[in-house]
Motif scaffolding. Structure first.
Motif, PDB file in Angstrom:
ATOM      1  N   LEU A  30     100.470 -28.408  19.775  1.00 37.73           N
ATOM      2  CA  LEU A  30      99.978 -29.396  20.729  1.00 37.73           C
ATOM      3  C   LEU A  30     100.776 -30.676  20.536  1.00 37.73           C
ATOM      4  O   LEU A  30     100.625 -31.371  19.534  1.00 37.73           O
ATOM      5  CB  LEU A  30      98.482 -29.662  20.537  1.00 37.73           C
ATOM      6  CG  LEU A  30      97.870 -30.708  21.469  1.00 37.73           C
ATOM      7  CD1 LEU A  30      98.006 -30.293  22.936  1.00 37.73           C
ATOM      8  CD2 LEU A  30      96.416 -30.949  21.113  1.00 37.73           C
ATOM      9  N   SER A  31     101.622 -30.979  21.482  1.00 35.22           N
ATOM     10  CA  SER A  31     102.477 -32.159  21.407  1.00 35.22           C
ATOM     11  C   SER A  31     101.640 -33.430  21.362  1.00 35.22           C
ATOM     12  O   SER A  31     100.802 -33.660  22.222  1.00 35.22           O
ATOM     13  CB  SER A  31     103.401 -32.181  22.626  1.00 35.22           C
ATOM     14  OG  SER A  31     104.293 -33.253  22.550  1.00 35.22           O
ATOM     15  N   GLY A  32     101.838 -34.227  20.312  1.00 34.87           N
ATOM     16  CA  GLY A  32     101.109 -35.484  20.186  1.00 34.87           C
ATOM     17  C   GLY A  32      99.733 -35.362  19.574  1.00 34.87           C
ATOM     18  O   GLY A  32      99.050 -36.361  19.374  1.00 34.87           O
ATOM     19  N   GLY A  33      99.289 -34.146  19.290  1.00 34.90           N
ATOM     20  CA  GLY A  33      98.005 -33.935  18.630  1.00 34.90           C
ATOM     21  C   GLY A  33      96.797 -34.417  19.409  1.00 34.90           C
ATOM     22  O   GLY A  33      96.844 -34.598  20.628  1.00 34.90           O
ATOM     23  N   ILE A  34      95.712 -34.634  18.671  1.00 32.45           N
ATOM     24  CA  ILE A  34      94.457 -35.044  19.318  1.00 32.45           C
ATOM     25  C   ILE A  34      94.599 -36.428  19.962  1.00 32.45           C
ATOM     26  O   ILE A  34      93.938 -36.726  20.951  1.00 32.45           O
ATOM     27  CB  ILE A  34      93.254 -34.981  18.354  1.00 32.45           C
ATOM     28  CG1 ILE A  34      91.931 -35.044  19.133  1.00 32.45           C
ATOM     29  CG2 ILE A  34      93.352 -36.043  17.287  1.00 32.45           C
ATOM     30  CD1 ILE A  34      90.705 -34.720  18.303  1.00 32.45           C
ATOM     31  N   SER A  42      98.691 -35.994  15.060  1.00 37.99           N
ATOM     32  CA  SER A  42      99.853 -36.453  15.822  1.00 37.99           C
ATOM     33  C   SER A  42     100.838 -35.357  16.190  1.00 37.99           C
ATOM     34  O   SER A  42     101.741 -35.582  16.978  1.00 37.99           O
ATOM     35  CB  SER A  42     100.600 -37.517  15.015  1.00 37.99           C
ATOM     36  OG  SER A  42     101.161 -36.923  13.851  1.00 37.99           O
ATOM     37  N   GLY A  43     100.716 -34.192  15.595  1.00 38.86           N
ATOM     38  CA  GLY A  43     101.618 -33.089  15.888  1.00 38.86           C
ATOM     39  C   GLY A  43     102.514 -32.681  14.734  1.00 38.86           C
ATOM     40  O   GLY A  43     103.234 -31.687  14.833  1.00 38.86           O
ATOM     41  N   ALA A  77     102.756 -28.713  13.594  1.00 38.53           N
ATOM     42  CA  ALA A  77     104.072 -28.073  13.709  1.00 38.53           C
ATOM     43  C   ALA A  77     104.309 -27.181  12.495  1.00 38.53           C
ATOM     44  O   ALA A  77     104.798 -26.050  12.618  1.00 38.53           O
ATOM     45  CB  ALA A  77     105.170 -29.122  13.838  1.00 38.53           C
ATOM     46  N   SER A  78     103.937 -27.669  11.320  1.00 38.98           N
ATOM     47  CA  SER A  78     104.053 -26.879  10.100  1.00 38.98           C
ATOM     48  C   SER A  78     103.155 -25.644  10.169  1.00 38.98           C
ATOM     49  O   SER A  78     103.570 -24.538   9.809  1.00 38.98           O
ATOM     50  CB  SER A  78     103.681 -27.741   8.890  1.00 38.98           C
ATOM     51  OG  SER A  78     103.703 -26.990   7.718  1.00 38.98           O
ATOM     52  N   ALA A  79     101.935 -25.817  10.639  1.00 43.65           N
ATOM     53  CA  ALA A  79     101.000 -24.693  10.774  1.00 43.65           C
ATOM     54  C   ALA A  79     101.531 -23.665  11.771  1.00 43.65           C
ATOM     55  O   ALA A  79     101.450 -22.458  11.531  1.00 43.65           O
ATOM     56  CB  ALA A  79      99.632 -25.199  11.219  1.00 43.65           C
TER      57      ALA A  79
END
Length: 111
Positions: A96-100, A75-76, A80-82
């Motif tokens: 990547l905003s919003g993830g997969i 989900s992002g 964000a932490s990574a």
């Protein structure tokens, strides 16, 4: 104004799925999946690298320093932490905003 608050809160810069795909296709970036092995097995973005978030500290040196690392999770949040962790280690990163989920929602392919 939003950029000011992002910097204040220490949030990484993010990209949309379409922007991420374009950066990867241009050769300027690589996608890094930081989800668990089980999540990745269920679905992943073709060509993405895989280092689970809890292994990133030990394996970050295997990532290219000459390309932008676009971090991706479900989900992002983990990505964000990574992204913050890698940026602190000298990598150029994006989240990547919003993830997969957003990637799939944009109609982009997964395996």
């Amino acid at each position: 104004m939003f950029a000011f608050f992002k910097k204040l809160l220490g949030l990484p810069d993010s990209v949309s799925p379409a922007e991420a795909q374009a950066l990867v296709k241009s050769g300027d970036a690589v996608l890094l999946d930081v989800r668990s092995a089980g999540e990745r097995k269920a679905a992943h973005i073709s060509g993405s690298l895989h280092i689970p978030l809890d292994e990133l500290g030990a394996k970050a040196s295997s990532l290219p320093k000459n390309k932008t690392i676009i971090c991706q999770c479900a989900s992002g949040m983990r990505s964000a932490s990574a992204s913050k962790q890698l940026a602190a280690a000298g990598y150029k990163t994006l989240n990547l905003s919003g993830g997969i989920g957003a990637w799939q929602g944009a109609g982009l392919p997964v395996k």
